[in-house]
Enzyme design. Sequence first.
Site, PDB file in Angstrom:
ATOM      1  N   LYS A   1      35.733  43.303  41.685  1.00 54.85           N
ATOM      2  CA  LYS A   1      37.217  43.414  40.694  1.00 54.85           C
ATOM      3  C   LYS A   1      36.597  43.550  39.415  1.00 54.85           C
ATOM      4  O   LYS A   1      36.680  44.407  38.478  1.00 54.85           O
ATOM      5  CB  LYS A   1      37.631  42.694  41.352  1.00 54.85           C
ATOM      6  CG  LYS A   1      38.255  42.897  42.558  1.00 54.85           C
ATOM      7  CD  LYS A   1      39.280  44.705  42.297  1.00 54.85           C
ATOM      8  CE  LYS A   1      39.737  44.675  43.471  1.00 54.85           C
ATOM      9  NZ  LYS A   1      40.343  45.802  43.589  1.00 54.85           N
TER      10      LYS A   1
ATOM     11  N   TYR B   1      38.325  34.608  47.622  1.00 51.80           N
ATOM     12  CA  TYR B   1      37.707  35.969  47.624  1.00 51.80           C
ATOM     13  C   TYR B   1      36.680  36.283  47.014  1.00 51.80           C
ATOM     14  O   TYR B   1      36.479  37.850  47.163  1.00 51.80           O
ATOM     15  CB  TYR B   1      38.788  36.334  46.092  1.00 51.80           C
ATOM     16  CG  TYR B   1      39.467  37.518  45.647  1.00 51.80           C
ATOM     17  CD1 TYR B   1      39.820  39.049  46.762  1.00 51.80           C
ATOM     18  CD2 TYR B   1      38.786  38.586  45.013  1.00 51.80           C
ATOM     19  CE1 TYR B   1      40.498  39.746  46.545  1.00 51.80           C
ATOM     20  CE2 TYR B   1      39.224  39.379  44.382  1.00 51.80           C
ATOM     21  CZ  TYR B   1      39.458  40.311  45.247  1.00 51.80           C
ATOM     22  OH  TYR B   1      40.446  41.702  45.021  1.00 51.80           O
TER      23      TYR B   1
HETATM   24  P1  NAD Z   1      45.489  48.498  52.085  1.00 52.04           P
HETATM   25  O1  NAD Z   1      44.692  48.155  53.213  1.00 52.04           O
HETATM   26  O2  NAD Z   1      46.520  48.998  52.675  1.00 52.04           O
HETATM   27  O3  NAD Z   1      44.647  49.474  50.929  1.00 52.04           O
HETATM   28  C1  NAD Z   1      43.164  49.578  51.338  1.00 52.04           C
HETATM   29  C2  NAD Z   1      42.794  50.911  51.198  1.00 52.04           C
HETATM   30  O4  NAD Z   1      41.006  51.041  50.897  1.00 52.04           O
HETATM   31  C3  NAD Z   1      43.061  51.582  52.536  1.00 52.04           C
HETATM   32  O5  NAD Z   1      42.866  52.561  52.632  1.00 52.04           O
HETATM   33  C4  NAD Z   1      41.396  52.102  53.351  1.00 52.04           C
HETATM   34  O6  NAD Z   1      41.113  52.672  53.975  1.00 52.04           O
HETATM   35  C5  NAD Z   1      40.734  52.199  51.355  1.00 52.04           C
HETATM   36  N1  NAD Z   1      39.268  51.857  51.924  1.00 52.04           N
HETATM   37  C6  NAD Z   1      38.978  50.499  52.058  1.00 52.04           C
HETATM   38  N2  NAD Z   1      37.208  51.698  52.246  1.00 52.04           N
HETATM   39  C7  NAD Z   1      37.059  52.970  51.964  1.00 52.04           C
HETATM   40  C8  NAD Z   1      35.951  53.653  51.771  1.00 52.04           C
HETATM   41  N3  NAD Z   1      34.736  53.060  52.247  1.00 52.04           N
HETATM   42  N4  NAD Z   1      36.127  54.779  51.233  1.00 52.04           N
HETATM   43  C9  NAD Z   1      37.447  55.365  51.870  1.00 52.04           C
HETATM   44  N5  NAD Z   1      38.352  54.820  51.515  1.00 52.04           N
HETATM   45  C10 NAD Z   1      38.398  52.869  51.590  1.00 52.04           C
HETATM   46  O7  NAD Z   1      45.704  47.199  51.045  1.00 52.04           O
HETATM   47  P2  NAD Z   1      46.580  47.293  49.519  1.00 52.04           P
HETATM   48  O8  NAD Z   1      45.695  45.806  49.225  1.00 52.04           O
HETATM   49  O9  NAD Z   1      46.951  48.372  49.188  1.00 52.04           O
HETATM   50  O10 NAD Z   1      44.924  47.411  48.914  1.00 52.04           O
HETATM   51  C11 NAD Z   1      44.841  48.450  47.297  1.00 52.04           C
HETATM   52  C12 NAD Z   1      44.134  48.202  46.959  1.00 52.04           C
HETATM   53  O11 NAD Z   1      44.658  47.256  45.518  1.00 52.04           O
HETATM   54  C13 NAD Z   1      42.761  46.933  46.649  1.00 52.04           C
HETATM   55  O12 NAD Z   1      41.568  47.784  45.375  1.00 52.04           O
HETATM   56  C14 NAD Z   1      43.158  45.785  47.076  1.00 52.04           C
HETATM   57  O13 NAD Z   1      41.640  45.126  45.941  1.00 52.04           O
HETATM   58  C15 NAD Z   1      44.450  46.399  45.050  1.00 52.04           C
HETATM   59  N6  NAD Z   1      44.663  44.883  45.155  1.00 52.04           N
HETATM   60  C16 NAD Z   1      45.690  44.309  47.037  1.00 52.04           C
HETATM   61  C17 NAD Z   1      45.967  43.403  46.150  1.00 52.04           C
HETATM   62  C18 NAD Z   1      47.106  42.696  47.600  1.00 52.04           C
HETATM   63  O14 NAD Z   1      46.991  41.857  47.282  1.00 52.04           O
HETATM   64  N7  NAD Z   1      47.111  43.374  48.451  1.00 52.04           N
HETATM   65  C19 NAD Z   1      46.464  42.368  44.612  1.00 52.04           C
HETATM   66  C20 NAD Z   1      45.760  42.949  43.436  1.00 52.04           C
HETATM   67  C21 NAD Z   1      44.761  44.617  43.723  1.00 52.04           C
HETATM   68  O1  0WE Z   2      41.607  42.658  47.139  1.00 48.43           O
HETATM   69  C1  0WE Z   2      42.284  42.355  48.102  1.00 48.43           C
HETATM   70  C2  0WE Z   2      41.655  42.390  49.558  1.00 48.43           C
HETATM   71  C3  0WE Z   2      40.817  43.301  49.600  1.00 48.43           C
HETATM   72  C4  0WE Z   2      39.939  43.550  50.840  1.00 48.43           C
HETATM   73  C5  0WE Z   2      40.613  42.774  52.007  1.00 48.43           C
HETATM   74  C6  0WE Z   2      39.868  42.678  53.460  1.00 48.43           C
HETATM   75  C7  0WE Z   2      40.520  41.808  54.534  1.00 48.43           C
HETATM   76  C8  0WE Z   2      39.843  42.947  55.722  1.00 48.43           C
HETATM   77  C9  0WE Z   2      38.223  43.460  51.077  1.00 48.43           C
HETATM   78  N1  0WE Z   2      38.383  43.506  51.891  1.00 48.43           N
HETATM   79  C10 0WE Z   2      38.776  43.334  53.129  1.00 48.43           C
HETATM   80  N2  0WE Z   2      37.459  43.463  53.859  1.00 48.43           N
HETATM   81  C11 0WE Z   2      38.073  42.966  55.306  1.00 48.43           C
HETATM   82  O2  0WE Z   2      37.591  43.409  56.978  1.00 48.43           O
HETATM   83  N3  0WE Z   2      43.047  41.719  47.187  1.00 48.43           N
HETATM   84  C12 0WE Z   2      43.280  41.189  45.982  1.00 48.43           C
HETATM   85  C13 0WE Z   2      44.400  40.549  49.030  1.00 48.43           C
HETATM   86  C14 0WE Z   2      43.470  39.971  48.653  1.00 48.43           C
HETATM   87  O3  0WE Z   2      42.549  39.750  49.595  1.00 48.43           O
HETATM   88  C15 0WE Z   2      42.502  37.580  49.469  1.00 48.43           C
HETATM   89  C16 0WE Z   2      43.002  37.196  48.965  1.00 48.43           C
HETATM   90  C17 0WE Z   2      43.360  37.900  47.497  1.00 48.43           C
HETATM   91  C18 0WE Z   2      44.467  38.142  46.883  1.00 48.43           C
HETATM   92  C19 0WE Z   2      41.123  37.682  50.205  1.00 48.43           C
HETATM   93  C20 0WE Z   2      41.245  36.002  49.727  1.00 48.43           C
HETATM   94  C21 0WE Z   2      41.440  35.256  49.361  1.00 48.43           C
HETATM   95  C22 0WE Z   2      42.491  35.981  48.441  1.00 48.43           C
END
Ligand code: NAD
Ligand code: 0WE
Length: 257
Positions: free
Chosen positions: A164, A157
Amino acid sequence: MIDLTGKTGVVFGVANKRSIAWGIAQSLAAAGMRLAFTYQGERLRENVAELAATLPGSLLFPCDVTSEAEIAAVFAGLERELGALALLVHSIGYAERADLEGSFTATSRAGFLTAHEISAYSLVGLARAAAPLLEKSGPGSVIAMTYYGSEKVAPNYNVMGVAKASLEASVRYLAADLGPRGIRVNAISAGPVNTLAARGIKGFTGMLQHAAEKAPLRRNVTLKEIGDTAAFLASPLASGITGEVIYVDCGYHIMAV
Ligand code: NAD
Ligand code: 0WE
């Protein structure tokens, strides 16, 4: 039970139907909130437009959060179309893929700055732009999405964990600044969810499995559970909660081993 009718919100971070932002939008809409959505660039416009069209009265604006001009245009549009805003949802995170594997020590200056600009600073910029509209609506609030990797080291991560941590500290400083104006600012720390941003992360399926095995509830969190927490935080039921990080992770983070 939660009634958000007559209130309006703007949701940043819908990419597709698996997005956490879309899960949140579903819960808010079910509670009666009218929503505006932003999408990051033309590539995502159709996807988001199609989803938004399923919610009557919803609005759509382009917004890449690295562009001050696009941020200004969104809030000018919201002021024109809605007049006031009860909720801002920030569900945006990005780091370069190369920075989500291997050694954290190898993180480049540019990669560090990108992750922090998009994943953390953007909350500050959006909250500032939204504050006048949030103030107008009466008790407005802001919700950001975070992950446990901000507190403890999650393999790979890396720079996102550091971003974060900055996001969560920004939630506290924004809450202190905006509280006197009646605006609450909170974060939801979600357990892992299989979204676009998680797809293609090496070993993500294993991570989901590990989280489900270790969590007290012995399963992964659902989009609906995250969305319902957002609806609670946006509602008068949460009127005394600000600057907080609420875990929606089936209890994973309480376990030592
Ligand atoms: P997702 O890919 O559906 O959403 C990520 C969003 O970020 C996308 O809609 C993308 O367009 C937007 N984004 C990235 N760069 C951007 C920019 N320059 N301008 C505007 N928008 C931008 O994935 P998700 O998992 O729904 O992620 C949403 C949030 O939840 C993130 O903050 C992520 O860190 C957090 N999160 C995700 C998880 C997980 O396991 N998926 C867990 C905890 C927190
Ligand atoms: O916040 C996230 C994902 C954030 C994310 C994911 C990507 C994939 C594609 C940010 N940047 C990018 N850039 C890309 O090009 N999570 C909480 C989900 C997540 O991502 C991980 C995790 C978990 C959980 C990455 C490594 C290890 C654990």
